[in-house]
Design a protein around this motif. Sequence first.
Motif, mmCIF file in Angstrom:
data_model
loop_
_atom_site.group_PDB
_atom_site.id
_atom_site.type_symbol
_atom_site.label_atom_id
_atom_site.label_comp_id
_atom_site.label_asym_id
_atom_site.label_seq_id
_atom_site.Cartn_x
_atom_site.Cartn_y
_atom_site.Cartn_z
ATOM 1 N N ASN A 165 85.175 -22.166 -12.818
ATOM 2 C CA ASN A 165 86.515 -22.586 -12.846
ATOM 3 C C ASN A 165 86.776 -21.773 -14.620
ATOM 4 O O ASN A 165 86.273 -21.873 -15.629
ATOM 5 C CB ASN A 165 86.312 -23.646 -13.476
ATOM 6 C CG ASN A 165 85.951 -24.995 -12.200
ATOM 7 O OD1 ASN A 165 85.005 -25.606 -12.184
ATOM 8 N ND2 ASN A 165 87.403 -24.575 -11.037
ATOM 9 N N ASP B 185 97.801 -22.834 -4.601
ATOM 10 C CA ASP B 185 97.369 -22.499 -5.869
ATOM 11 C C ASP B 185 97.538 -21.645 -6.321
ATOM 12 O O ASP B 185 98.939 -21.304 -5.922
ATOM 13 C CB ASP B 185 95.426 -22.348 -5.642
ATOM 14 C CG ASP B 185 94.923 -22.845 -5.506
ATOM 15 O OD1 ASP B 185 94.815 -24.301 -5.300
ATOM 16 O OD2 ASP B 185 93.449 -23.115 -5.526
ATOM 17 N N ARG C 1 96.382 -33.412 -20.206
ATOM 18 C CA ARG C 1 96.011 -32.917 -19.406
ATOM 19 C C ARG C 1 95.725 -34.232 -17.998
ATOM 20 O O ARG C 1 94.304 -34.023 -17.948
ATOM 21 C CB ARG C 1 94.277 -32.154 -19.429
ATOM 22 C CG ARG C 1 93.501 -31.288 -18.826
ATOM 23 C CD ARG C 1 93.912 -30.549 -17.815
ATOM 24 N NE ARG C 1 93.189 -30.097 -17.052
ATOM 25 C CZ ARG C 1 91.950 -29.247 -16.994
ATOM 26 N NH1 ARG C 1 91.615 -29.264 -18.859
ATOM 27 N NH2 ARG C 1 91.413 -28.921 -16.274
ATOM 28 N N CYS D 247 100.438 -26.290 -9.011
ATOM 29 C CA CYS D 247 99.841 -27.005 -10.047
ATOM 30 C C CYS D 247 99.293 -25.936 -10.666
ATOM 31 O O CYS D 247 98.635 -25.073 -10.566
ATOM 32 C CB CYS D 247 98.444 -28.448 -9.545
ATOM 33 S SG CYS D 247 99.709 -29.515 -9.278
ATOM 34 N N GLY E 226 94.592 -32.780 -14.831
ATOM 35 C CA GLY E 226 94.023 -32.440 -13.325
ATOM 36 C C GLY E 226 94.493 -32.033 -12.502
ATOM 37 O O GLY E 226 95.991 -32.624 -12.040
ATOM 38 N N VAL F 216 96.696 -24.362 -14.516
ATOM 39 C CA VAL F 216 96.541 -24.917 -15.944
ATOM 40 C C VAL F 216 95.937 -23.838 -16.415
ATOM 41 O O VAL F 216 94.973 -23.428 -16.024
ATOM 42 C CB VAL F 216 95.341 -26.092 -16.058
ATOM 43 C CG1 VAL F 216 94.339 -25.216 -15.875
ATOM 44 C CG2 VAL F 216 95.139 -26.470 -17.644
#
Length: 787
Positions: free
Chosen positions: A579, A438, A415, A353, A417, A355
């Motif tokens: 982040n 990740d 979005r 995943c 998460g 973003v």
Amino acid sequence: MKFRRYLRGSGRVLAFVFIASVVWLLFDMAALRLSISDVNGQLLKELVIKERELAKREKIKDTNIRKYPVHRDVEAETRLNLLEKTVVEVYRQEKSGRNRGEVNVQPKLDTKTQQTMKKPNRNEPNHDVNTKPESTPEVNDKKVVLVGTTKPPAGKKENIVIVSHGEKLGTNATKVHQIQPDLSTKIPQNTHFVNNSSHLAGLDSQSKQHKQEKPTNDVQELDQPKDNTVIKVDDKHLNIAVKPSHPRTTPLAHPDELLNSTFVRKSGGLHKVMSLDMTLKPRDAHAPGQFGQAAEVPPDMLEESRRRWPEGHFNVFLSEQIPVDRAIPDTRPPACGEKLIPDNLPTTSVIFCFVDEVWSTLLRSVHSVLNRSPPHLLKEILLVDDCSTKDFLKDKLDAYMSQLPKVRIIRLKERHGLIRARLAGAAEAKGDVLTFLDSHIECNVGWLEPLLERVYLDRRKVACPVIEVINDNDMSYTMVDNFQRGIFKWPLVFGWSTIPRDYIKKHNVKVADPIRCPVMAGGLFSIDKKYFYELGGYDPGLDVWGGENMELSFKIWMCGGEIEIIPCSRVGHIFRGENPYGFPKDRQKTVERNLARVAEVWLDDYKEVFYGHGYLHLLDKKSIDIGNLTEQIHLRQKLQCKSFKWYLESVYPELDTPPAKAEGLVFNKGVRKCLVLEKDSLAFETCDLSKQSQLFSYSWLRTLRHNASCLSPNVTERRVAVETCDNTKRDHRWLYQTSKVLAEHLIAEGSPRNLCLEAGSKSDAVYLRSCEASSPFQKWHFTHNYA
Ligand code: UDP
Ligand code: MN
């Protein structure tokens, strides 16, 4: 003269027999043809010797890390060319198209060589653990632990620091100069891997079942064995060859096409773990970051690198200079390379995943999976785009990934998460096992099979790799301490803890043994897909990031599963200080809310311990809405999961969690008697531990409690009432301190002025009075004080 004596009589016979055996042996070897592995072994030895010499020389020249840009090293280049030529000769391959479609098989290095390849580790002051005899492991007392790791406490910014006895060691790994040649052996493309024992006859239904789907591009010929070299995979070596291939007439395939080759396996058999390391083209030994070395930003690019840091909260500039398929040191304990793995492992879907992930790290993550995973086990790679905002992650990413048949991109429209993004990935997955990673990682050689093996042995085992450190600043790959397990501290803060030396000795724990973990770090793990769904996946009510590792960990253990770290599986991860993406809502509130959901569903009475560690404000339902929990609670009942008490006692007994801050008899120093609650009224009696009515607890929520009744301060009337406990009420709370000015006083929390609990001098009742430090009637003592 002496020599001649040996050639007399029986000596002569012996000498003759010896010479004859040598000659016979030589002929025999020639007849059998040297196996590739022997050749490789020889090559390897020579290279290692040359390498050491070179390294020594280089060390004198430059003890620093490799600078960027790197000077060309003619000697090393010649060496690499030589190696390439030799290998090509060995395989009798024509040279055309050599740069496409090579498969590098990481040679098995002896222990010593592996040691020289290891970087000194900022997390591992005692890297001898690996080399010491396993029966007498030594764990340095001055343990350096990685704190903060992937999950900072809610509300606190993640801050990765390395601490040794509480001291910061800084963020840079020790810099060393390391040269490694490309020790890889090239296997011609269009290669069929076959198990030694089953060989070609083993193309049975079982093996066909594991055939990968045909890629969508032009690689159909892969399934036609006519023109293919056969590489036997026997129990000892992956790359013992050798049936000479016909001269190649077709162009070499893209490495990804090789992922679609067929691996023929014998059902129920074992093979040595596959240490694959494919590359897109021969590795440039001088490329920045090659072999996992630290890279350095040239002085004139420092400003640029600083400017680009926030794109990923690591050295984005440097990451871009590093090859997407760089080599990294094989950091596995030596025993891992010898490990036998069942032939019929389940397949996996790898789910990333992301973003707004940085381009270079996303690619390196994907290539590390493609290049170091046995093709027949890698069903697919799913990239779940959690509604990224960066342009390059749209069409450009589509175009890039369309070259890689195994990769699919799933785009989320809004979005969600990482938690719901992972659920979206899982819903699309076709493999037997889900492997979550990740999007800024590098899988090391042989990483996948040991994970899948655990799931294969027991579908309720959830297997995590050892998470190693890719330095956020210099991008070096650093191995971490052995014998680490994932734990948590209150209030549900994830951390690493070293297994105590005594335990290791007593149980003869080996460095390559799986380690049971009370909780997982969360980012990287393999789980049986059906089991994941049986457990209800993640709680979809968890938002964006945080707490999901706790949720899944408790769920797994309490509902019959296990979590393990597998030391033979190693994956590097960039730990970031911040982040790099935004949170749709406040970050702190998001994480707190997630944790509160986990506490409410899984912690039973222990949720008070969680709230009592800085989260009392979450009990105020007016200020926070943690959402509906009915489904989650129902799921726990349906699965008949065990209690959190069971979990603490059986899985994590080291976490000493007292049931309350203090409890037992409540003795007043003025009246020298104990508090008693009878028929809703408070009084004093001679202390008697056997009397239920005298037993109170000072809870984690700071209430003074007797069963379900709480002492409730009435500030206006300065008296104390007894009410049914209500954890959300702030004015039910008392402050009890043992060490400050008002030591042993019980201070009413809801009062603006300091009002303390005081025993009436006639020892008949209790009141609220202004606090007086010296008054013995305001001093209370609990039988057990755990705080
Ligand atoms: N991620 C995501 N959506 C989010 C937050 C994170 O898809 O809202 C992805 C992120 O790109 C990364 C993974 O989830 O691949 C874990 O996030 P991160 O690396 O920030 O977590 P950490 O390693 O710091 O725990
Ligand atoms: Mn991460």
